[in-house]
Design a protein around this motif. Structure first.
Motif, PDB file in Angstrom:
ATOM      1  N   SER A  98       0.830  -1.202   0.000  1.00 18.23           N
ATOM      2  CA  SER A  98       0.000   0.000   0.000  1.00 18.23           C
ATOM      3  C   SER A  98       0.866   1.254   0.000  1.00 18.23           C
ATOM      4  O   SER A  98       0.398   2.334  -0.302  1.00 18.23           O
ATOM      5  CB  SER A  98      -0.960  -0.004   1.188  1.00 18.23           C
ATOM      6  OG  SER A  98      -0.226   0.158   2.371  1.00 18.23           O
ATOM      7  N   LEU A  99       2.150   1.105   0.325  1.00 25.01           N
ATOM      8  CA  LEU A  99       3.042   2.255   0.284  1.00 25.01           C
ATOM      9  C   LEU A  99       3.543   2.548  -1.121  1.00 25.01           C
ATOM     10  O   LEU A  99       3.837   3.679  -1.458  1.00 25.01           O
ATOM     11  CB  LEU A  99       4.275   1.989   1.149  1.00 25.01           C
ATOM     12  CG  LEU A  99       4.110   2.157   2.638  1.00 25.01           C
ATOM     13  CD1 LEU A  99       5.346   1.642   3.332  1.00 25.01           C
ATOM     14  CD2 LEU A  99       3.880   3.610   2.973  1.00 25.01           C
ATOM     15  N   THR A 100       3.682   1.508  -1.893  1.00 18.29           N
ATOM     16  CA  THR A 100       4.362   1.714  -3.167  1.00 18.29           C
ATOM     17  C   THR A 100       3.498   1.412  -4.384  1.00 18.29           C
ATOM     18  O   THR A 100       3.808   1.856  -5.478  1.00 18.29           O
ATOM     19  CB  THR A 100       5.606   0.798  -3.255  1.00 18.29           C
ATOM     20  OG1 THR A 100       5.203  -0.536  -2.951  1.00 18.29           O
ATOM     21  CG2 THR A 100       6.666   1.228  -2.279  1.00 18.29           C
ATOM     22  N   LEU A 108      -4.199  -7.565  -4.509  1.00 18.34           N
ATOM     23  CA  LEU A 108      -3.870  -8.502  -3.427  1.00 18.34           C
ATOM     24  C   LEU A 108      -5.080  -8.722  -2.515  1.00 18.34           C
ATOM     25  O   LEU A 108      -5.338  -9.837  -2.065  1.00 18.34           O
ATOM     26  CB  LEU A 108      -2.712  -7.964  -2.585  1.00 18.34           C
ATOM     27  CG  LEU A 108      -1.307  -8.298  -3.046  1.00 18.34           C
ATOM     28  CD1 LEU A 108      -0.291  -7.495  -2.247  1.00 18.34           C
ATOM     29  CD2 LEU A 108      -1.015  -9.798  -2.882  1.00 18.34           C
ATOM     30  N   GLN A 109      -5.797  -7.635  -2.233  1.00 11.24           N
ATOM     31  CA  GLN A 109      -7.014  -7.756  -1.415  1.00 11.24           C
ATOM     32  C   GLN A 109      -7.976  -8.744  -2.060  1.00 11.24           C
ATOM     33  O   GLN A 109      -8.499  -9.646  -1.410  1.00 11.24           O
ATOM     34  CB  GLN A 109      -7.749  -6.406  -1.330  1.00 11.24           C
ATOM     35  CG  GLN A 109      -7.033  -5.341  -0.555  1.00 11.24           C
ATOM     36  CD  GLN A 109      -7.281  -5.477   0.941  1.00 11.24           C
ATOM     37  OE1 GLN A 109      -7.928  -6.422   1.389  1.00 11.24           O
ATOM     38  NE2 GLN A 109      -6.746  -4.548   1.704  1.00 11.24           N
ATOM     39  N   ALA A 110      -8.193  -8.537  -3.346  1.00 11.64           N
ATOM     40  CA  ALA A 110      -9.155  -9.384  -4.045  1.00 11.64           C
ATOM     41  C   ALA A 110      -8.657 -10.827  -4.091  1.00 11.64           C
ATOM     42  O   ALA A 110      -9.416 -11.769  -3.845  1.00 11.64           O
ATOM     43  CB  ALA A 110      -9.380  -8.851  -5.461  1.00 11.64           C
TER      44      ALA A 110
ATOM     45  N   LYS B 699     -11.333   4.358   0.437  1.00  8.29           N
ATOM     46  CA  LYS B 699     -10.705   5.555   0.989  1.00  8.29           C
ATOM     47  C   LYS B 699      -9.322   5.762   0.376  1.00  8.29           C
ATOM     48  O   LYS B 699      -8.938   6.888   0.047  1.00  8.29           O
ATOM     49  CB  LYS B 699     -10.596   5.418   2.500  1.00  8.29           C
ATOM     50  CG  LYS B 699      -9.958   6.593   3.160  1.00  8.29           C
ATOM     51  CD  LYS B 699      -9.035   6.193   4.280  1.00  8.29           C
ATOM     52  CE  LYS B 699      -7.868   5.388   3.793  1.00  8.29           C
ATOM     53  NZ  LYS B 699      -6.996   4.855   4.761  1.00  8.29           N
ATOM     54  N   ASN B 700      -8.579   4.672   0.200  1.00  6.85           N
ATOM     55  CA  ASN B 700      -7.236   4.798  -0.371  1.00  6.85           C
ATOM     56  C   ASN B 700      -7.264   5.300  -1.812  1.00  6.85           C
ATOM     57  O   ASN B 700      -6.370   6.019  -2.246  1.00  6.85           O
ATOM     58  CB  ASN B 700      -6.497   3.468  -0.294  1.00  6.85           C
ATOM     59  CG  ASN B 700      -6.104   3.130   1.124  1.00  6.85           C
ATOM     60  OD1 ASN B 700      -6.124   3.993   1.999  1.00  6.85           O
ATOM     61  ND2 ASN B 700      -5.776   1.870   1.373  1.00  6.85           N
TER      62      ASN B 700
END
Ligand code: B12
Ligand code: SF4
Lengths: 214, 805
Positions: A98-100, A108-110, B699-700
């Motif tokens: 989530s940073l990059t 990845l969530q899915a 939100k992101n």
């Protein structure tokens, strides 16, 4: 396309649209990474269920109120209570991306969600076979948050399963499961022979079924 | 005295409690600790049977007795702990007939919650919960504190600190591992042992989770690393189920047989966990028959650890990444001043990807609250990387603050030969544990000779010994001086390196790049000096792992010295490369040149990062950055956003485009800054997913889009309490807040947040979104604006700030 890829595509909201190559590549990479890092842990126990009036019941001695769950469990003598998680490793992976790379994070969530479902399906199949030996049939998974079953029951489920100790599954003050890629669910066991769809009522075509969860 | 007997004679714990109580009628999910009061006789009976079976140490029935689990009980915690200790003592009076010395151990189990950052329980909150029971336990007369069944190194650290800081009792700890030898939170045996030894526990080991057979390999591994006595408390096998009941089926005889093997491995304290009964313990004590034990040998490995990983400093050198440090880095300084934690985290991840094994963390700047910033950065870094960290500061307060909340056994940079420094740093190492970097300088400065430096190293090692800090926890830095101002200094450093290795056998560390200060083409000197240092016994180089030259030295050295089996790593890195060094710092991004013709707009629309980077760089040679942003960047994003609204572009594509735009934007920002042009002061917007909700994807996305339209987004994350949002809005004087919620149940928190914001910050506008909401809902809870998708947030923000500016 294998099933979990299809599922991931569905979670990403593509509906019937064709998925683009860039996303497909991301999905492939994501599953590869998850296969290497994600933990897969499950704990379940079987408890008796006692029905009372007005959507009230007792599962393993714990009072539960939910009309929808009551309907889904009608005719059952016991309930499989389960918790499963892909572990903190999966959260770490998603945080890191989530940073990059937001696109990768979403994919990845899915993929994580698809993987968790796939894992639960496999486990459910084993439970189904075990139950069948005793002449019992398994209803679909029902999770807190579905219909009128409050997510507050998550605490009860975790306690009944000793889930923090057994699989490292716990929850926040707001009843959110931690690690995030986790589920808790209840599955009825009955002597009535109905062949439930493994993907649950939404995927099942028996629209007139009396146990159908809404 | 227990502490005098531990590790010198064989001692016996008791066996399972939960399973016995269940057979006496305890229901699953019921709190067993309440039985101390309601079923005292049953408990005394169980404890007595264990004493009769030969147990020396019997645990109170307080496994889950902490304020977090007892929030819904009608009994007070103190009452329960008092009764629990009383029950064991009473049982001892009844059951111990041979006059042997026995101990009541206050049993402390996990809180049942996951600690931050993975969960929501704060480290200090966990500490408080443990402190409370431990105090009650000592007051009630417990003889030791036994912390058990822990699966999280962070939680166990909170518990051990609580015990050490609030009681005078001995502390023993056992953790729960899986069959692969891992904790549920990912830690392995060496990382657990390194941390617990650092915290100076009296004994450590393993309990629960599996039977004695499955535990053997873990016991074996523990013996390999532990210098303190090892405790082993297995279950009576793996849990099985019959008719809905959990049961364990290893018989007392079989249990005793396998425990004999456990003793042969070198365990000093044995007992049982779930499913074991007084019969199991009796069979075990009869088998063991007080045989002599061999105290564990002191191990010499230098180990630093994080929650999930141990790094052993041995013959194969390790890389300490130096980039998280403001010295000489304008951008990093600015990030620190602006509290841009993400920037720092990205530096960490980049170094990890480049091959660092440990990350140095230095956030020291004048006029900065270093202690709190250090704590924050360490916590955040540990939520994205499992690399061990090196806490690098001269501020002792910051050092202690960081050591306290660090999850694992950190590396500490640094102590030196000055009395003042040793007096300040060593007590911290003694308390929290850590491997400390010892600089070979003292009151007289840096010795000009190798012998002088070696001598100071000796002095430091000697002084550390007085605090009980072993040599393995010291890593000597013989200091690198700049050769341009001090010719001959490289030779001195190398000689000193060899000297300390030979004389004391300690590990060594060096900040390498200092050597070339003031010279042209520094990477050339650095890389060669690095190789020479490695050759002279350097265990850990503090270097920039993104420097291709340094990494070439490192990989070659490892391959040449046979530290890289079959040259596997070397081949992985360099297969397919030619021998020339890619030029320039941006080499990583620019390695594969993109299609030059592809315009910036297309690159962004297709979400191609590298192409966007090149196109932006190319365009900036001929056009003004702001022009490029308005002509290409924003229209491209608009097009993608519109496509997303219409349902022809999907989420991952939208995000890939946003990421590509971000990279292009960064290029242009660089150009702007180089030209000295002020980047506009940006409008601040707070974003948060409301309390109780962890769905933060939407939100992101909103965040990414807003940032691309140059808003300064303060992202408060997910599951954010209303008070935090309101406080931030006030502190930062923010005029627009965006809230996201995805569940029916959390719309209520959204409403609470809005109400609080209206009171605390009335001039602030509030926009809301998330799949459960609609215009009607949004009106009902009093939001100013409802956005059905992320683009709407941009339109609304533009509207608000256009009016206000
Ligand atoms: C992904 C997902 C998860 C992920 C979340 C990961 C994460 N980090 O976010 C995981 C698997 C962890 C998860 C868990 C759960 N989930 Co869920 N989850 C979803 C799912 C499938 C997609 C949500 C999503 O991300 N959508 C994509 C994003 C981009 O859409 P979005 O958030 O709406 O955002 C867009 C707009 O709304 C808008 N927007 C969003 N915020 C804002 C803010 C502003 C200011 C503006 C202007 C615009 C805006 O812009 C975005 C882009 O255009 C939904 C189903 C669904 N289709 O909605 C269920 C869903 C939200 N989950 C649900 C539930 C019940 C749960 C669980 C409680 C289930 C359980 N028992 O385990 C758990 C909670 C876990 C826990 N830890 O306790 C329910 C909620 C039911 C309800 N209405 O109350 C849903 C609806 C599924 C269902 N039908 O049962 N879930
Ligand atoms: S609708 Fe289908 S899946 Fe649902 S309960 Fe009925 S048979 Fe089972």
């Amino acid at each position: 396309m294998d099933r979990r890829t299809k599922e991931a595509v569905r979670y990403l909201g593509y509906g019937n649209h064709a998925v683009d190559d860039g996303t497909l590549a991301l999905i492939g990479d994501s599953f590869d990474e998850l296969d290497q890092t994600a933990g897969r842990r499950i704990v379940y126990r079987i408890f008796d269920v006692l029905f009372q009036s007005g959507g009230c019941m007792e599962i393993g001695g714990f009072p539960v109120t939910s009309k929808d769950l009551g309907k889904n469990l009608r005719g059952c003598e016991s309930v499989v209570v389960l918790g499963a998680t892909l572990g903190p490793e999966t959260d770490l992976l998603m945080r890191r991306y989530s940073l990059t790379d937001m696109a990768k994070t979403v994919v990845l969530q899915a993929c994580g969600a698809a993987m968790l479902e796939e894992y639960l399906d496999e486990q459910q199949e084993e439970i189904r076979q075990e139950a069948a030996k005793q002449g019992l049939y398994v209803r679909p998974r029902f999770s807190p948050g579905y219909g009128d079953l409050s997510i507050r029951y998550q605490e009860m489920i975790l306690r009944m399963l000793d889930a923090p100790k057994r699989i490292g599954l716990s929850m926040t003050d707001g009843n959110m499961l931690t690690p995030t890629k986790s589920v808790t669910a209840l599955m009825g066991l009955s002597r009535q022979n109905i062949a439930c769809h493994i993907r649950g009522c939404e995927a099942c075509n028996k629209t007139d079924c009396m146990f159908r969860r809404s | 005295m227990l502490s005098e007997r531990l590790g010198k004679e064989l001692l016996y714990f008791d066996g399972g409690m939960g399973t016995l109580l269940q057979s006496k009628g305890l229901k699953p999910g019921e709190l067993p600790e309440v039985w101390n009061l309601t079923h005292a006789d049953e408990l005394v009976d169980v404890h007595r049977q264990y004493f009769e079976a030969g147990s020396d140490i019997v645990l109170t029935n307080t496994f889950g007795a902490n304020a977090l689990k007892f929030h819904d009980s009608k009994y007070g915690l103190k009452e329960i702990v008092d009764a629990a200790v009383r029950n064991v003592k009473k049982a001892a009076a009844l059951g111990v007939r041979d006059g042997r010395e026995i101990y009541t151990a206050l049993d402390v189990g996990p809180t049942g919650k996951l600690l931050k950052p993975m969960g929501d329980l704060g480290f200090e909150a966990a500490y408080e919960a443990f402190r409370e029971v431990m105090r009650y336990g000592e007051e009630a007369g417990a003889d030791l504190i036994h912390i058990e069944t822990m699966s999280d190194t962070y939680e166990v650290k909170a518990a051990v600190l609580a015990a050490k800081e609030n009681t005078n009792l001995p502390v023993t700890v056992t953790m729960i591992f899986d069959e692969k030898g891992k904790l549920l939170t990912g830690g392995d045996v060496p990382s657990v042992i390194a941390m617990l030894e650092g915290l100076r526990v009296d004994a450590l080991g393993v309990n629960c989770g599996m039977g004695p057979k499955q535990m053997l390999p873990i016991v074996k591994e523990m013996m390999k690393y532990s210098s303190v006595p090892v405790i082993v408390k297995p279950n009576a096998g793996l849990p099985k189920q019959r008719d809905g009941e959990v049961y364990y089926d290893v018989s007392p005889e079989e249990f005793a047989d396998t425990m004999e093997k456990v003793l042969e491995e070198g365990a000093c304290v044995i007992g049982g966990c779930c499913g074991t009964t007084p019969d199991h313990i009796r069979a075990m004590t009869q088998m063991a028959d007080r045989r002599p034990v061999h105290p564990p040998a002191a191990k010499e490995d230098t180990i630093v650890s994080s929650y999930g990983k141990a790094v052993v400093l041995s013959r194969k050198p390790v890389i300490v990444g130096e980039r998280i440090n403001p010295t000489g880095k304008k951008k990093f300084k600015q990030a620190l001043k602006e509290h841009d934690i993400d920037y720092i985290l990205k530096e960490g991840i980049t170094q990890q990807d480049s091959g660092a094994h440990i990350l140095d963390v230095n956030v020291g700047l004048p006029d900065i609250d270093e202690a709190s910033l250090m704590q924050e950065v360490i916590t955040e870094l540990q939520s994205v990387t499992s690399l061990p960290l090196q806490i690098d500061t001269v501020d002792i307060k910051a050092m202690e603050a960081a050591m306290r909340i660090y999850n694992g056994k950190p590396m500490i940079n640094s102590v030196n030969g000055k009395k003042e420094s040793m007096d300040a740093v060593f007590p911290l190492i003694q308390k929290y544990g850590g491997v400390v970097v010892a600089l070979t300088l003292d009151e007289e400065g840096i010795p000009a000779t190798a012998e002088g430096r070696v001598k100071i190293a000796g002095k430091i090692i000697n002084e550390a010994g007085k605090y009980g800090i072993p040599k393995k926890d010291i890593v000597v830095d013989v200091l690198t001086m700049t050769i341009s101002s001090e010719p001959g200094s490289a030779q001195i450093t190398l000689d000193a390196l060899k000297g300390v290795r030979k004389k004391y056998g300690v590990c060594t560390i060096l900040g390498v790049s200092n050597i070339s200060f003031g010279l042209p083409c520094r990477p050339v000197i650095n890389a060669n000096f690095y190789t020479m240092a490695l050759q002279n016994g350097l265990s850990a180089g503090i270097i920039n792992p993104s420097s291709e030259d340094m990494m070439r030295s490192y990989h070659s050295f490892c391959a040449l010295m046979n530290y890289d089996k079959n040259c596997e790593e070397y081949i992985r890195y360099y297969a397919g490369q030619t021998g020339t060094v890619a030029a320039g710092p941006k080499a990583a991004l620019g390695q594969q040149a993109g299609t030059p013709g592809l315009s910036l707009k297309t690159a962004i629309e297709r979400g191609l990062k590298e192409e966007a980077y090149h196109a932006a760089a190319e365009l900036s040679k001929t056009q003004e950055p702001l022009e490029i942003i308005n002509q290409y960047l924003i229209p491209a994003l608009d097009a993608v956003g519109k496509g997303f609204e219409k349902g022809t572009v999907f989420l991952p594509q939208l995000l890939m485009s946003a990421d590509a735009a971000k990279i292009a934007f960064a290029v242009l920002k660089d150009v702007l800054e180089k030209k000295g042009g002020e980047t506009e002061k940006k409008d601040k917007i707070i974003l948060a997913t409301v309390k109780g909700d962890i769905h933060d994807i939407g939100k992101n996305i909103v965040k990414v889009l807003l940032e691309n339209y140059s808003f300064d987004v303060i992202d408060l994350g997910k599951d954010v309490p209303p008070e935090v949002i309101a406080a931030c809005a006030v502190k930062e004087d923010v005029r627009l807040v965006g809230l996201s919620a995805l569940m029916t149940t959390t719309v209520v928190s959204m409403e609470d947040t809005i109400r609080l914001l209206r009171r605390e910050k009335p001039d602030c506008k509030i926009m809301v979104g998330g799949a459960v909401l609609n215009q009607e809902y949004a009106d009902m809870i009093g939001a100013d604006f409802y956005g059905k998708d992320a683009m709407q947030s941009v339109y609304y923000a533009q509207e608000i700030f256009a009016k206000q500016n």
